[in-house]
Write a protein that holds these residues in place. Structure first.
Motif, PDB file in Angstrom:
ATOM      1  N   ASN A 184      15.089   9.939 -11.104  1.00 58.92           N
ATOM      2  CA  ASN A 184      13.889  10.248 -11.887  1.00 58.92           C
ATOM      3  C   ASN A 184      14.304  11.230 -12.975  1.00 58.92           C
ATOM      4  O   ASN A 184      14.706  12.367 -12.677  1.00 58.92           O
ATOM      5  CB  ASN A 184      12.833  10.885 -10.975  1.00 58.92           C
ATOM      6  N   PRO A 185      14.245  10.840 -14.256  1.00 58.58           N
ATOM      7  CA  PRO A 185      14.769  11.683 -15.341  1.00 58.58           C
ATOM      8  C   PRO A 185      14.188  13.094 -15.357  1.00 58.58           C
ATOM      9  O   PRO A 185      14.919  14.066 -15.583  1.00 58.58           O
ATOM     10  CB  PRO A 185      14.381  10.914 -16.608  1.00 58.58           C
ATOM     11  N   PHE A 186      12.903  13.212 -15.094  1.00 60.94           N
ATOM     12  CA  PHE A 186      12.265  14.521 -15.187  1.00 60.94           C
ATOM     13  C   PHE A 186      12.692  15.427 -14.029  1.00 60.94           C
ATOM     14  O   PHE A 186      12.937  16.611 -14.214  1.00 60.94           O
ATOM     15  CB  PHE A 186      10.741  14.363 -15.218  1.00 60.94           C
ATOM     16  N   LEU A 187      12.800  14.863 -12.830  1.00 59.45           N
ATOM     17  CA  LEU A 187      13.235  15.644 -11.681  1.00 59.45           C
ATOM     18  C   LEU A 187      14.695  16.070 -11.835  1.00 59.45           C
ATOM     19  O   LEU A 187      15.047  17.225 -11.582  1.00 59.45           O
ATOM     20  CB  LEU A 187      13.050  14.836 -10.395  1.00 59.45           C
ATOM     21  N   LEU A 190      14.980  18.782 -14.410  1.00 58.98           N
ATOM     22  CA  LEU A 190      14.451  20.037 -13.882  1.00 58.98           C
ATOM     23  C   LEU A 190      15.471  20.714 -12.964  1.00 58.98           C
ATOM     24  O   LEU A 190      15.707  21.925 -13.061  1.00 58.98           O
ATOM     25  CB  LEU A 190      13.149  19.781 -13.127  1.00 58.98           C
ATOM     26  N   VAL A 191      16.093  19.940 -12.086  1.00 58.02           N
ATOM     27  CA  VAL A 191      17.096  20.496 -11.162  1.00 58.02           C
ATOM     28  C   VAL A 191      18.279  21.068 -11.942  1.00 58.02           C
ATOM     29  O   VAL A 191      18.754  22.173 -11.656  1.00 58.02           O
ATOM     30  CB  VAL A 191      17.574  19.405 -10.174  1.00 58.02           C
ATOM     31  N   GLY A 192      18.777  20.323 -12.922  1.00 58.58           N
ATOM     32  CA  GLY A 192      19.900  20.802 -13.732  1.00 58.58           C
ATOM     33  C   GLY A 192      19.562  22.075 -14.478  1.00 58.58           C
ATOM     34  O   GLY A 192      20.372  23.010 -14.543  1.00 58.58           O
ATOM     35  N   ALA A 193      18.351  22.144 -15.044  1.00 55.51           N
ATOM     36  CA  ALA A 193      17.929  23.319 -15.803  1.00 55.51           C
ATOM     37  C   ALA A 193      17.790  24.547 -14.906  1.00 55.51           C
ATOM     38  O   ALA A 193      18.249  25.644 -15.246  1.00 55.51           O
ATOM     39  CB  ALA A 193      16.614  23.047 -16.526  1.00 55.51           C
ATOM     40  N   THR A 196      21.266  25.830 -13.597  1.00 60.07           N
ATOM     41  CA  THR A 196      22.012  26.509 -14.662  1.00 60.07           C
ATOM     42  C   THR A 196      21.371  27.837 -15.029  1.00 60.07           C
ATOM     43  O   THR A 196      22.069  28.811 -15.320  1.00 60.07           O
ATOM     44  CB  THR A 196      22.096  25.601 -15.912  1.00 60.07           C
ATOM     45  N   ALA A 197      20.040  27.888 -15.023  1.00 56.09           N
ATOM     46  CA  ALA A 197      19.346  29.137 -15.332  1.00 56.09           C
ATOM     47  C   ALA A 197      19.649  30.207 -14.292  1.00 56.09           C
ATOM     48  O   ALA A 197      19.786  31.398 -14.622  1.00 56.09           O
ATOM     49  CB  ALA A 197      17.835  28.901 -15.407  1.00 56.09           C
ATOM     50  N   ILE A 198      19.804  29.784 -13.022  1.00 59.26           N
ATOM     51  CA  ILE A 198      20.083  30.753 -11.954  1.00 59.26           C
ATOM     52  C   ILE A 198      21.483  31.331 -12.087  1.00 59.26           C
ATOM     53  O   ILE A 198      21.671  32.555 -12.011  1.00 59.26           O
ATOM     54  CB  ILE A 198      19.905  30.081 -10.562  1.00 59.26           C
ATOM     55  N   ILE A 199      22.486  30.476 -12.289  1.00 60.59           N
ATOM     56  CA  ILE A 199      23.864  30.986 -12.373  1.00 60.59           C
ATOM     57  C   ILE A 199      24.257  31.342 -13.808  1.00 60.59           C
ATOM     58  O   ILE A 199      25.331  31.902 -14.031  1.00 60.59           O
ATOM     59  CB  ILE A 199      24.873  29.975 -11.785  1.00 60.59           C
ATOM     60  N   ILE A 224      23.114  11.808 -15.408  1.00 59.91           N
ATOM     61  CA  ILE A 224      22.716  11.998 -16.808  1.00 59.91           C
ATOM     62  C   ILE A 224      21.548  12.971 -16.951  1.00 59.91           C
ATOM     63  O   ILE A 224      21.620  13.922 -17.758  1.00 59.91           O
ATOM     64  CB  ILE A 224      22.411  10.637 -17.473  1.00 59.91           C
ATOM     65  N   PRO A 225      20.451  12.826 -16.207  1.00 62.13           N
ATOM     66  CA  PRO A 225      19.353  13.798 -16.359  1.00 62.13           C
ATOM     67  C   PRO A 225      19.756  15.220 -15.973  1.00 62.13           C
ATOM     68  O   PRO A 225      19.311  16.184 -16.600  1.00 62.13           O
ATOM     69  CB  PRO A 225      18.271  13.266 -15.414  1.00 62.13           C
ATOM     70  N   ILE A 226      20.610  15.331 -14.937  1.00 66.29           N
ATOM     71  CA  ILE A 226      21.053  16.669 -14.513  1.00 66.29           C
ATOM     72  C   ILE A 226      21.852  17.342 -15.636  1.00 66.29           C
ATOM     73  O   ILE A 226      21.661  18.527 -15.935  1.00 66.29           O
ATOM     74  CB  ILE A 226      21.903  16.571 -13.225  1.00 66.29           C
TER      75      ILE A 226
END
Length: 607
Positions: A184-187, A190-193, A196-199, A224-226
């Motif tokens: 799911n592109p949006f999920l 979101l997980v990738g963002a 990355t924001a945390i680390i 790809i979405p991640i």
């Protein structure tokens, strides 16, 4: 995955992140002083700006660090907002270097020769030799390179540990189901963002994804979405850095955010629209570390090529998003002056030292101009120039306070030997520069006193003072030029001229006493004359301190008095003293006066 594999995964992740930080810090330390030169080459040419951004990020291995530096430069007023777009786009390309480095672990499938290129073979050897250099070699540059090598070895070892620890997940139905959901592109985005924001490192999150690809579970559809989300998540660091900054600094952080968001949105719309019409069969194919690095690079390069022509639109868009208030944002005068001393540059100590040097040189030029104004007031007093002298004295005090505080903060960071020498020299010299400004103002006060009392020196005294003034101004010119250019050859000329000025001072005092005895000078003028000689002598002494400090630190001499004695015993020193004595001769006095002066000098010497 059992508890032991999970513990191994956490340990590998810790080593991976630590190695990345150590390697990045080492690269920053080694190249920090050159970053200012690279950023200084940025012009309105967008291609150059992209190349600079790519180059800097490839060197320091962090697009976040590059963007934070850009925010700092914009906040300091050293980089126009319009020139940040290319650098930020280039930073996104430069950060893909890390992913390619991490693909080395995939080499060597079934080939002995290629096995030699695998990190499992060379990383331990690199660590062994690097630690050996660190323990037994004293050369600073080699030690810094060895620290980078150790960071690289730890990074690769951590990557290998993570990859091995997640292999068992290949048989986990839950893990398979998790990455099916990420299609799911949006999920996935979101997980990738979020990760990355945390680390706060897209390179690190890409590395984690590459490690997970060893399970054989990750497909193009889930990766790809991640990856797109990871490019958005990396903007968090710059956004945080822009808090409490100028309007343009906030805009530069927004350019970074909007560039990544727009790039991801455009790709998602185009890619998945085509996929709806004609489904891509490869989305269900498994991909490895090389494929992840390749897609990450192609995406960032293509996004830059697509959006670079619209760089001016980006600037207009963020200005529209954050309009100037009706009452124009007023930046305090001190912030304009000392904006180069940005706290954000402390993360790159070499750059912070370079910025401090720039401000210290500006301070030195102000001090020189202050001295010139003050001496000029002795010949033609002007109330406006006197006020300027007074203002300069206060301004130089502010320079010393701001520079001193900033350089103390830098000294707490890890520095190269050369940067440490420059910092030590500046910390010692700004005190001398401040004292020169103080004595310059004392000269202006003497000029004010003479003007208010309507008194003036005799022509004879004025002609003698003119020689001393000329020598002093030449000494100050040499000292400031040597200090700003770090010119040791010029610095070596300061002490001989200071010796000549000391001699001129002594002779002027003797001549002054003779005029007092003959009734050719009043006691009132005598006090002013002595104050002027004292002020000029102190200025020359502080010039000597600056030059001697430069030479001492370059030669790593610790004993100041021994160094001065050895310097004054040299043949070159005596030759330069002789040269300067010929250039700065006092006006001749009558023979009878000369005989009396010799007698007076002897009597004063015997007291």
């Amino acid at each position: 995955m059992d508890i032991f594999s999970f513990a191994t995964l956490l340990g590998g992740l810790a080593l991976f992140l630590f190695g990345m930080k150590e390697m990045g810090d080492g690269l920053m330390l080694l190249s920090g002083s050159k970053l200012k030169d690279m950023l200084g080459r940025v012009t309105s040419n967008p291609i150059k700006a992209v190349l600079v951004g790519t180059g800097i990020t490839s060197i320091i291995q962090s697009s976040s660090a590059t963007t934070v530096m850009v925010v700092g430069l914009v906040n300091a007023g050293l980089l126009p907002l319009s020139q940040t777009v290319g650098i930020i786009m280039g930073a996104n390309i430069g950060t893909t270097t890390t992913a390619w480095i991490l693909t080395l672990g995939t080499l060597g499938a079934g080939s002995t020769y290629l096995d030699l290129l695998k990190p499992t073979f060379f990383a331990p050897l690199i660590a062994f030799f690097a630690v050996g250099i660190l323990m037994f070699v004293k050369d600073e540059k080699k030690r810094n390179i060895s620290k980078i090598a150790i960071g690289f070895a730890v990074l690769m070892f951590g990557m290998q540990v993570m990859s091995n620890s997640v292999v068992s997940l290949a048989d986990s139905p839950a893990f398979h189901e998790l990455f099916v959901r990420f299609k799911n592109p949006f999920l996935g985005m979101l997980v990738g963002a979020v990760l990355t924001a945390i680390i706060q490192s897209s390179s690190a999150s890409i590395g984690i994804l590459q490690a997970l690809s060893a399970t054989g579970v990750i497909t193009y559809g889930s990766a790809i979405p991640i990856i797109l989300g990871q490019n958005i998540g990396t903007c968090v660091t710059a956004m945080i850095s822009s808090i409490n900054t100028s309007k343009n600094a906030k805009r530069s952080a927004l350019i970074h955010l909007f560039f990544n968001v727009i790039g991801s949105v455009v790709f998602m719309i185009v890619f998945y629209s085509i996929n709806l019409i004609r489904p891509f069969a490869f989305l269900d194919n498994k991909l490895g570390a090389v494929n992840i690095a390749l897609f990450n690079t192609l995406y960032n390069v293509s996004t830059t090529l697509l959006l670079l022509p619209f760089r001016d639109k980006f600037v207009k868009f963020v200005i529209w998003m954050t309009p100037d208030s009706k009452h124009k944002e007023e930046i305090p005068e001190t912030q304009n002056i000392f904006g180069a001393l940005e706290a954000r540059f402390l993360e790159s100590p070499g750059l912070a030292v370079a910025q401090s040097r720039q401000v210290a040189c500006r301070m030195a030029e102000i001090v020189k101009h202050h001295c010139e104004i003050s001496i000029g007031l002795l010949h033609s007093f002007d109330a406006q120039l006197y006020q300027e002298s007074r203002d300069f004295e206060k301004l130089v005090d502010d320079y010393e306070d701001h520079l001193g505080t900033y350089m103390v903060q830098i000294s707490a960071r890890q520095l190269t030997d050369n940067d440490n020498r420059i910092l030590t020299q500046m910390m010692q010299s700004i005190g001398d520069l401040e004292r020169i400004s103080d004595h310059s103002y004392s000269i202006a006060l003497s000029a004010r006193e003479m003007y208010d009392r309507k008194i003036s020196f005799s022509n004879e005294a004025q002609n003698e003072l003119a020689v001393l003034e000329r020598a002093l101004q030449d000494l100050l010119d040499i000292t400031i030029e040597a200090f700003c250019d770090d010119n040791l050859e010029l610095a070596a000329r300061v002490e001989p001229l200071e010796e000549v000025i000391d001699g001129l001072n002594d002779e002027l005092r003797v001549r002054h006493v003779k005029r007092l005895q003959d009734g050719r000078c009043t006691l009132e003028l005598g006090f002013v004359f002595n104050d002027l000689l004292t002020g000029m002598e102190r200025i020359a002494d502080h010039c000597s301190n600056i030059a001697v400090c430069m030479i001492e630190l370059s030669q790593e001499t610790l004993d100041h008095h021994i160094f001065l004695r050895s310097l004054k015993d040299s043949e070159d020193f005596h030759q330069m003293v002789g040269y300067y004595r010929k250039n700065y001769r006092l006006p001749e006095i009558p023979a009878t006066d000369y005989a009396e002066q010799i007698s007076l000098e002897e009597s004063l010497a015997n007291r």
